[in-house]
Design a protein around this motif. Structure first.
Motif, mmCIF file in Angstrom:
data_model
loop_
_atom_site.group_PDB
_atom_site.id
_atom_site.type_symbol
_atom_site.label_atom_id
_atom_site.label_comp_id
_atom_site.label_asym_id
_atom_site.label_seq_id
_atom_site.Cartn_x
_atom_site.Cartn_y
_atom_site.Cartn_z
ATOM 1 N N ALA A 170 12.115 5.113 4.765
ATOM 2 C CA ALA A 170 11.118 5.565 5.728
ATOM 3 C C ALA A 170 10.134 4.462 6.100
ATOM 4 N N VAL A 171 9.840 3.558 5.166
ATOM 5 C CA VAL A 171 8.892 2.473 5.429
ATOM 6 C C VAL A 171 9.615 1.197 5.847
ATOM 7 N N THR A 172 10.695 0.870 5.177
ATOM 8 C CA THR A 172 11.339 -0.430 5.382
ATOM 9 C C THR A 172 12.354 -0.441 6.508
ATOM 10 N N ILE A 184 7.954 4.506 -2.972
ATOM 11 C CA ILE A 184 7.631 4.974 -1.626
ATOM 12 C C ILE A 184 7.736 3.828 -0.624
ATOM 13 N N LEU A 185 7.091 2.706 -0.954
ATOM 14 C CA LEU A 185 7.013 1.596 -0.012
ATOM 15 C C LEU A 185 8.354 0.909 0.193
ATOM 16 N N GLY A 241 3.491 -6.870 9.689
ATOM 17 C CA GLY A 241 2.811 -5.593 9.586
ATOM 18 C C GLY A 241 1.856 -5.547 8.417
ATOM 19 N N VAL A 242 1.219 -4.391 8.256
ATOM 20 C CA VAL A 242 0.203 -4.191 7.227
ATOM 21 C C VAL A 242 0.442 -2.847 6.556
ATOM 22 N N ILE A 243 0.324 -2.830 5.237
ATOM 23 C CA ILE A 243 0.406 -1.593 4.461
ATOM 24 C C ILE A 243 -0.937 -1.404 3.770
ATOM 25 N N ASN A 244 -1.552 -0.257 4.000
ATOM 26 C CA ASN A 244 -2.890 -0.002 3.482
ATOM 27 C C ASN A 244 -2.877 1.278 2.664
ATOM 28 N N VAL A 271 7.494 -5.795 -0.999
ATOM 29 C CA VAL A 271 7.889 -5.112 0.228
ATOM 30 C C VAL A 271 7.690 -6.050 1.405
ATOM 31 N N GLY A 272 8.678 -6.070 2.288
ATOM 32 C CA GLY A 272 8.607 -6.854 3.515
ATOM 33 C C GLY A 272 9.062 -6.008 4.686
ATOM 34 N N LEU A 273 8.257 -5.947 5.729
ATOM 35 C CA LEU A 273 8.588 -5.153 6.905
ATOM 36 C C LEU A 273 9.409 -5.965 7.890
#
Length: 982
Positions: free
Chosen positions: A94-96, A89-90, A182-185, A120-122
């Protein structure tokens, strides 16, 4: 898998024992129907995107009306989309937003976290600049080898995750220094009653890469407490190069000079087969190996088909040759090493991993107990434990140096003098080898949260994380190879080692069979052995936070959140003793990586309701946060963030924020032990320096006594290391975001529409990076002052007087400036249609700049739109819900890319294919939910889209496709998910 640890060291077994003890006491809390009802209502509220409290502030807002842009992904959405893991998912588009990620396709490459790690890196700024949280608390790094510095997504739970919140904005002042991009929670389901079973299976259209996940969720809620948890078993089959047609025959994939013909027309055609040679050796990005040949000094002989000349120093066995070098045909000379005639394709090359196999066990436990004291406090705990066992298959060539005059060399080659005391060098296809990793990770948290007076709350916790990894690889040992090659006759027609210690087994005599890879098993067992290293990473965190209203203004309460945090991290990577002693033949050496750092932080945030419900300001809210950070290693600094949300009229909101960050280097960036590596001999700047007369390069190469037609025969040795000893400093950055949110009131027949457009700009200064061995060499040899001027030449040793080999020292330093700018667009639409409800979500990211430079006097180079850095990417998710059914269509899109402009090439005439078209994948799925069970089934990559092809030359490839996480290497997959609730 190898190197399993005893059960007593496995944190999962210890945690499970504790969980059983805790759950045994839980029934004492009287459970009633109201608790169950409250739990169901809480779950329904948590998945309502219009009301959910989001990440990015310690003072909650909803998704579309938050000061910073936030994306929320629910568990229901990910299940229907067919994702097998939180990592998938991450790392999805959609996220990256199309930024390249380290995933399972990088098992054969040197990456931070080691093979098998997923990070993962945004915004394309890397995983060390993206913070991963679970329930608002950071996930510590995990992985193998010395460069562990980011959260490994493999450790995260899946089935108990309720939603994922992605803050696409810097938040260092709120969460800490590493929240740059950014932050992923991850938010877990909390109060659960009963037991849920779930099974998922993914089948691939072409075989290989299949996945399975089996899980259980359990919990119980009482009047004074709650306990819940999950256990998951996950298994992924290896996907090899040979499993897919598009990766089974790597070629140079070029066209003729001037752009004539089709792509692939200029590929080398093997005279033996009449077809383009698969996995050739050209030094231009191809990735085969030289095998089934020998190297000698220049000798006369018979040429092989396609070879030119009458003297050769590379030969291939041919029993029909009876003149010249009997039994061998000439396949090349040193000046012709890239003509591919000498190469032999070995089908075992296709056994190499494209997606590494893996097996994980994940246990997550959480619970709370009302203390009826300390301000209605709740004592709570969390435990996360995982074990990952991953494995990769490689292919190994063996360059076996037979000593001059050795009795192992046949009579007709006894006169050969390859050089350096070597009579003949045999290039042998040794076959497949294995690498594996076993990573045990656990994170334990204990805390107390309650009320301070009527309106204030507090939360205090302490957590400890530990990642303990064994990593194993197979390698030839240099000393044993040398020992086995020093032999004498055993008097019985064979040979024995002159030094029989260590159970030495004599090397085989040089024959055509040996050159073809037919080697005695006893000798292989002696020289080719497993080597094991261990990486230990620990992190301890203590945090205290309070929040509540400070005072009242005419339009509401000014709210604040304040706190302090202390963290301490330690890394201890101990490679194999053979690696430390540089005893791994033709592989890198590594020394231990050991270091600690600690940080103390104080932070605060306030939110001020300036106006509300007046003309021109339905809402005007300001938010400010600040953090003081003090590292043991890098001293102190302050960061801040200012933001505001203005709603001039109902349905229209404007938001803006500006913040700074201060990131101390990760432990591996500070303390990485010296690690040796290699660059191709083609990176020697003095190759054919006579073609550049009058330049500083020509002058400098001539000063070293090299001829104008000099061509390096040795690879460039590169020594990497941490930068603490060289004065490595912390990096800083600035982050600006501005956006508009539209939520107009539409007629009932139209439905509900929400739209958000956000501009983002992030600039990292004084960034922690490595210059790169090739850059260091170019800067040194193109400097007019050369070695007398110091500069980057201080990082280049004098040439080896025997073979002219170069050695470069490439440690972490403060060099880079990274800058990204662009726009995020988000649209959400819902409408009742017929008996059901249609819901559509679309996201598009448009990068306008993705630039960087290594040195202060370098120009800023913009890579936006180049291969692997798309300018546009987007997703579309459409669902229709009716009664107990849900239907979904999904689309992922990565824009077309090209690198001709970057390399100064004319696409009409270039021999290289450095462009790819837009890449689309489609998905369809359906779900049926009954009272106690749910079935979801679907297909991803519906049209079985394969990755686009590019030429070899500048980019790492998988087969002929770019090595890029935005492409689907697995192909069409079918998935099914079955869940049952007791």
């Amino acid at each position: 898998m190898t190197n399993r640890k005893p059960l007593s060291r496995n944190p999962l077994s210890l945690a499970l024992t504790s969980a059983l003890l805790f759950s045994a006491a839980l029934p004492a809390f009287a459970q009633d129907a109201s608790a169950t009802e409250d739990t169901a209502q809480a779950k329904a509220k948590a998945t309502d995107l219009s009301t959910v409290t989001v990440t990015g502030s310690r003072i909650g807002r909803d998704v579309f009306n938050s000061v910073s842009p936030v994306q929320v992904i629910t568990r229901e959405e990910t299940t229907l989309a067919g994702f097998q893991s939180t990592a998938g998912i991450l790392q999805g588009t959609a996220v990256t937003a199309g930024a390249a990620q380290i995933n399972n396709a990088y098992g054969g490459y040197v990456t931070n976290g080691g093979p098998g790690a997923n990070t993962v890196g945004l915004r394309g700024l890397g995983p060390t600049r993206t913070l991963v949280l679970m329930n608002g608390r950071r996930i510590a790094p995990a992985g193998a080898r010395g460069s562990v510095g980011a959260a490994d997504l493999n450790v995260l739970p899946n089935v108990i995750v309720d939603r994922i919140e992605v803050l696409k904005d810097g938040a260092s002042s709120v969460y800490g220094s590493d929240a740059v991009a950014g932050v992923i929670n991850l938010i877990t389901r909390n109060k659960i009653d009963g037991v849920e079973l779930e099974a998922r299976h993914t089948a691939t259209d072409g075989g290989g890469g299949e996945e399975r996940r089996y899980s259980i969720v359990f919990g119980q809620t009482g009047d004074r407490g709650h306990f819940s948890g999950s256990y998951e078993y996950y298994n992924r089959d290896e996907l090899t190069l040979g499993d897919r047609d598009w990766s089974s025959c790597n070629t140079d994939y070029r066209r003729r000079a001037g752009g004539a013909g089709n792509w692939g027309d200029a590929d080398f055609v093997d005279p033996l087969t009449g077809k383009p040679k698969c996995y050739p050796i050209t030094g231009t990005g191809s990735n085969g190996v030289t095998i089934n040949t020998i190297g000698t000094n220049l000798l006369p002989g018979i040429p092989a088909a396609g070879a030119n000349g009458t003297t050769f120093d590379r030969w291939r066995p041919n029993s029909s040759v009876s003149t010249g070098l009997v039994g061998f045909e000439g396949v090349g000379r040193l000046s012709q090493l890239n003509n591919n005639i000498r190469d032999t394709f070995d089908p075992r090359t296709l056994n190499r991993s494209m997606i590494s196999g893996a097996e994980t066990h994940t246990l997550f436990l959480q619970g709370g107990l009302d203390l009826n004291a300390m301000g209605n406090a709740e004592a709570y705990f969390e435990f996360l434990g995982s074990r990952r066992e991953s494995e990769q298959t490689g292919y190994r060539q063996l360059s076996l140096d037979y000593l001059r005059g050795s009795p192992l060399i046949p009579a007709n080659l006894q006169s050969s003098n390859f050089g350096g005391g070597v009579g003949v060098r045999a290039f042998i296809g040794y076959g497949n080898d294995k690498s594996s990793q076993t990573v045990d990770f656990f994170k334990g948290t204990a805390g107390v949260r309650g009320e301070l007076g009527a309106n204030w709350n507090y939360d205090a916790f302490i957590s400890h994380s530990r990642s303990d990894a064994d990593y194993t690889m197979q390698s030839f040992l240099t000393d044993r190879l040398s020992q086995s090659l020093r032999v004498v006759s055993d008097g019985a027609g064979g040979f024995r080692c002159t030094d029989p210690s260590n159970g030495c087994v004599a090397a085989p005599a040089l024959t055509s069979a040996v050159i073809a890879g037919q080697l005695p098993q006893a000798w292989k067992d002696f020289v080719f052995v497993p080597v094991v290293g261990n990486t230990l990473f620990t992190e301890t965190t203590a945090n205290f936070t309070v929040d509540g209203p400070l005072f009242s203004l005419p339009y509401g309460d000014v709210r604040g959140a304040f706190g302090a945090e202390w963290r301490r991290a330690k890394i201890d990577d101990t490679p194999s003793i053979h690696s430390i002693n540089n005893n791994l033949y033709n592989l890198t050496s590594s020394t231990p990586t050991r270091g600690t750092d600690a940080v103390r932080e104080v932070f605060g945030e306030i939110e001020v309701p300036v106006l509300s419900g007046v003309v021109g300001a339905e809402e005007l809210t300001l938010n400010a946060s600040a953090r003081w950070t003090d590292y043991n290693s890098y001293g102190s600094d302050e960061t801040y963030k200012l933001g505001g949300l203005w709603t001039p009229v109902q349905g229209v909101s404007l938001r803006v924020s500006y913040g700074t960050s201060y990131r101390a280097p990760q432990l591996f960036e500070q303390f990485l032990g010296a690690t040796s590596g290699f660059l191709s001999n083609q990176n020697d700047p003095c190759n054919n320096w006579g073609n550049d007369p009058g330049t500083p390069l020509a002058t400098n190469c001539a000063a070293e006594g090299l001829s104008p037609d000099y061509y390096a025969t040795q690879s460039v040795s590169v020594i990497n290391g941490g930068g603490a000893a060289a004065g490595l400093k912390a990096e800083t950055s600035k982050n600006f975001t501005a956006g508009i949110v539209l939520q107009p009131e539409m007629p009932g027949w139209f439905g509900d529409l929400s739209f958000a457009a956000d501009y983002f700009s992030i600039e990292v200064e004084n960034g922690v990076s490595r210059a790169g061995g090739a850059n260091i060499l170019d800067l040194c040899y193109n400097s007019p002052s050369f070695r007398a001027g110091g500069g980057f030449c201080r990082l280049v040793d004098a040439r080896n007087p025997v073979n002219n080999q170069l050695t470069v020292y490439d440690s972490y330093v403060n060099l880079a400036i990274d800058k990204v700018r662009g726009y995020d667009f988000t649209v959400r639409y819902t409408r009742d249609i017929g008996p059901g409800t249609l819901r559509a979500n679309a996201q598009v990211t448009h990068f306008t700049e993705q630039s960087s430079k290594l040195f202060s006097d370098d120009p800023l180079v913009d890579y936006n739109g180049n291969l692997n850095t798309p300018e546009y990417s987007g997703t579309l998710d459409v669902t229709y819900s009716w009664n107990k059914w849900r239907f979904r269509y999904g689309l992922e899109w990565v824009d077309a890319m090209q690198s001709y402009d970057y390399y100064g090439l004319d696409p009409a005439t270039s021999v290289y294919k450095f462009h790819v078209p837009s890449y689309f994948t489609h998905a369809l799925s359906t779900e049926y939910s009954a009272d106690k069970w749910t079935v979801t089934a679907g297909v991803r990559n519906l049209r079985n889209e394969t990755p686009p092809m590019i030429s070899s030359g500048a980019y790492n490839r998988v087969g002929n496709a770019p090595l890029y996480s935005g492409y689907d290497y697995v192909g069409r997959t079918y998935f099914m998910n079955v869940g049952y609730k007791f």
